[in-house]
Design an enzyme around this catalytic site. Structure first.
Site, mmCIF file in Angstrom:
data_model
loop_
_atom_site.group_PDB
_atom_site.id
_atom_site.type_symbol
_atom_site.label_atom_id
_atom_site.label_comp_id
_atom_site.label_asym_id
_atom_site.label_seq_id
_atom_site.Cartn_x
_atom_site.Cartn_y
_atom_site.Cartn_z
ATOM 1 N N HIS A 1 0.823 -1.209 0.000
ATOM 2 C CA HIS A 1 0.000 0.000 0.000
ATOM 3 C C HIS A 1 0.858 1.260 0.000
ATOM 4 C CE1 HIS A 1 0.272 0.891 4.423
ATOM 5 N NE2 HIS A 1 0.323 -0.414 4.561
ATOM 6 N N ASP B 1 -0.302 4.420 0.958
ATOM 7 C CA ASP B 1 -0.644 5.441 1.960
ATOM 8 C C ASP B 1 0.078 5.178 3.276
ATOM 9 O OD1 ASP B 1 -2.283 3.097 2.376
ATOM 10 O OD2 ASP B 1 -3.455 4.274 3.804
ATOM 11 N N GLU C 1 -5.020 1.829 2.638
ATOM 12 C CA GLU C 1 -5.000 0.618 3.468
ATOM 13 C C GLU C 1 -5.123 0.970 4.937
ATOM 14 O OE1 GLU C 1 -3.276 -2.604 5.962
ATOM 15 O OE2 GLU C 1 -2.610 -0.533 5.794
ATOM 16 N N GLU C 2 -4.479 2.054 5.342
ATOM 17 C CA GLU C 2 -4.436 2.394 6.771
ATOM 18 C C GLU C 2 -5.798 2.791 7.330
ATOM 19 O OE1 GLU C 2 -2.113 1.612 8.529
ATOM 20 O OE2 GLU C 2 -0.205 1.746 7.467
ATOM 21 N N HIS D 1 3.490 3.231 12.409
ATOM 22 C CA HIS D 1 2.453 4.106 12.966
ATOM 23 C C HIS D 1 2.980 5.033 14.060
ATOM 24 C CE1 HIS D 1 -1.010 1.288 11.521
ATOM 25 N NE2 HIS D 1 0.003 1.327 10.685
HETATM 26 ZN ZN LIG Z 1 0.843 -1.467 6.311
#
Ligand SMILES: [Zn+2]
Length: 403
Positions: free
Chosen positions: A76, A78, A172-173, A377
């Protein structure tokens, strides 16, 4: 370009997705990276490169080994919006052990004792942040590894492989990466998301997931004259929660233990609302958790009068294990590839979901592989250069046709 050069290039783009926006992609800034990747793929000779109207990017490398399976590789583009997604000031250095000072001025330090994985990286090259942003290894490390593999394959026509299908997704996030994924057009027999942590990890078990919303309808009246009349929705909401098993919560569970997670409680005497998420790896136990909530609502409706509690349950995603198990060769292939790279593969159940879980239920079995990225994150996110390179080698083994 090396995997490190690619990675540093991709993280210079801020691609934070935005949960509050219903459109796809959820943020315009994801397009900038998508267009760069589109051009790179075309320039290196990937076939049928296609960036669709929702920022999904696809392409493939035709097979030169008849009979070999068509294998998909997915990452992904993003990044999560929990911490700033740019501008990222990465630093590459040889890690000699100990704490890592990310930002001397702001006194931001990654402590060895807080991050156990650091011990595995002594003597390796790490890429870290300056403590003010995330790094974006989740999942630009995956993007960089997949495209480094593609470049190798296209520059080495003697390397025998089946069809290699490449897919890069937005959003995705915020849990929407699989929403508009064109499984049919993608054209793979099975696939892997390259979106995990340590390189030896292969994940094909995730939670079954549902959300629950409980609307509590009370009856508000002046507290001075409330006797035998008031039904306080807030107290009723607390009562609902008290009937759930006290220890089956995220704070008390690990491994394959499921839970009810109270994530929101709002209201006043007249109306209250409770939100939960429900998680369990085991499908039967997952169904039982939802039934238990229904029974509690029924019991309380008996007590307070019909309609006092409204329960709205919604399934979010399911454990991909039930789909992946039907195709054992998919996990076997990943294990064999990692073993051939000198790693000892491990598969731990994911206490979350992946786009691969959704794709598995859309007909594309899709376990998750590691990237060499850690602590996603947050500002302590880092990537290990040697492990990113190992993942490129592992991807080669995965797509290689065993002649
Ligand atoms: Zn990821």
């Amino acid at each position: 370009m090396t995997v490190q050069e690619r990675f540093l290039r991709y993280i210079s783009f801020d691609t934070t997705s935005d949960e509050s926006c219903a459109a796809c992609p959820s943020s315009e800034r994801q397009w900038a990276l998508a267009r760069v990747l589109e051009k790179e793929m075309k320039d290196m000779g990937v076939s049928d490169v296609r960036l669709d109207g929702h920022c999904y990017l696809y392409g493939h490398i035709p097979s030169n080994a008849p009979g070999a399976p068509a294998i998909g590789l997915i990452a992904h583009m993003d990044t999560v919006d929990a911490v700033p997604g740019g501008p990222i000031h990465p630093r590459v250095f040889r890690y000699e052990g100990g704490d890592i000072v990310l930002n001397r001025e702001k006194d931001i330090v990654m402590r060895e004792k807080d991050f156990a994985s650091l011990a595995d990286h002594v003597g390796k090259d790490l890429i870290v942040t300056d403590g003010t942003t995330l790094l974006g290894a989740d999942d630009k490390a995956g993007v960089a590894e997949i495209l480094t593999l593609c470049e190798f394959v296209l520059n080495n026509p003697d390397f025998r492989h089946g069809k290699i299908c490449v897919g890069f997704t937005p959003d995705e996030e915020i849990g929407r990466g699989a929403d508009l994924f064109d499984v049919k057009g993608f054209g793979a027999d099975f696939a892997y998301t390259v979106d995990g942590g340590r390189p030896q990890g292969v994940s094909y078990e995730n939670f079954n997931a549902a959300s629950a919303k409980v609307l509590v309808h009370g009856f508000s009246i002046h507290p001075g004259s409330a006797k035998n009349k008031m039904r306080n929705a807030l107290r009723m909401a607390i009562e609902f929660n008290s009937l759930l098993p006290a220890s089956e919560i995220p704070e008390c569970t690990e491994g394959r233990e499921g839970f009810y997670h109270l994530c929101r409680l709002t209201g006043e005497e007249q109306e209250a609302e409770i939100r939960y998420i429900i998680r369990d790896h085991d499908r039967q136990k997952f169904e039982q958790r939802k039934e238990r909530m229904q029974k509690i609502a029924a019991y309380l409706n008996d007590k307070y009068g019909d309609g006092a509690f409204e329960l709205i349950l919604k399934d979010s995603y399911y454990n991909m294990k039930e789909k992946v198990q039907q195709r054992p060769e998919v996990v076997d292939r990943a294990f064999a590839a990692l073993t051939a790279c000198g790693l000892t593969p491990v598969s731990a159940p994911i206490r979350g979901g992946t786009d691969g879980a959704r794709l598995s239920f859309m007909g594309l079995p899709c376990p998750n592989l590691g990237t060499g990225g850690y602590n996603g994150h947050g500002i302590f996110e880092y990537a290990c250069v040697q492990e990113m390179a190992i993942m490129v080698e592992a991807l080669k083994k995965i797509v290689e046709a065993n002649a």
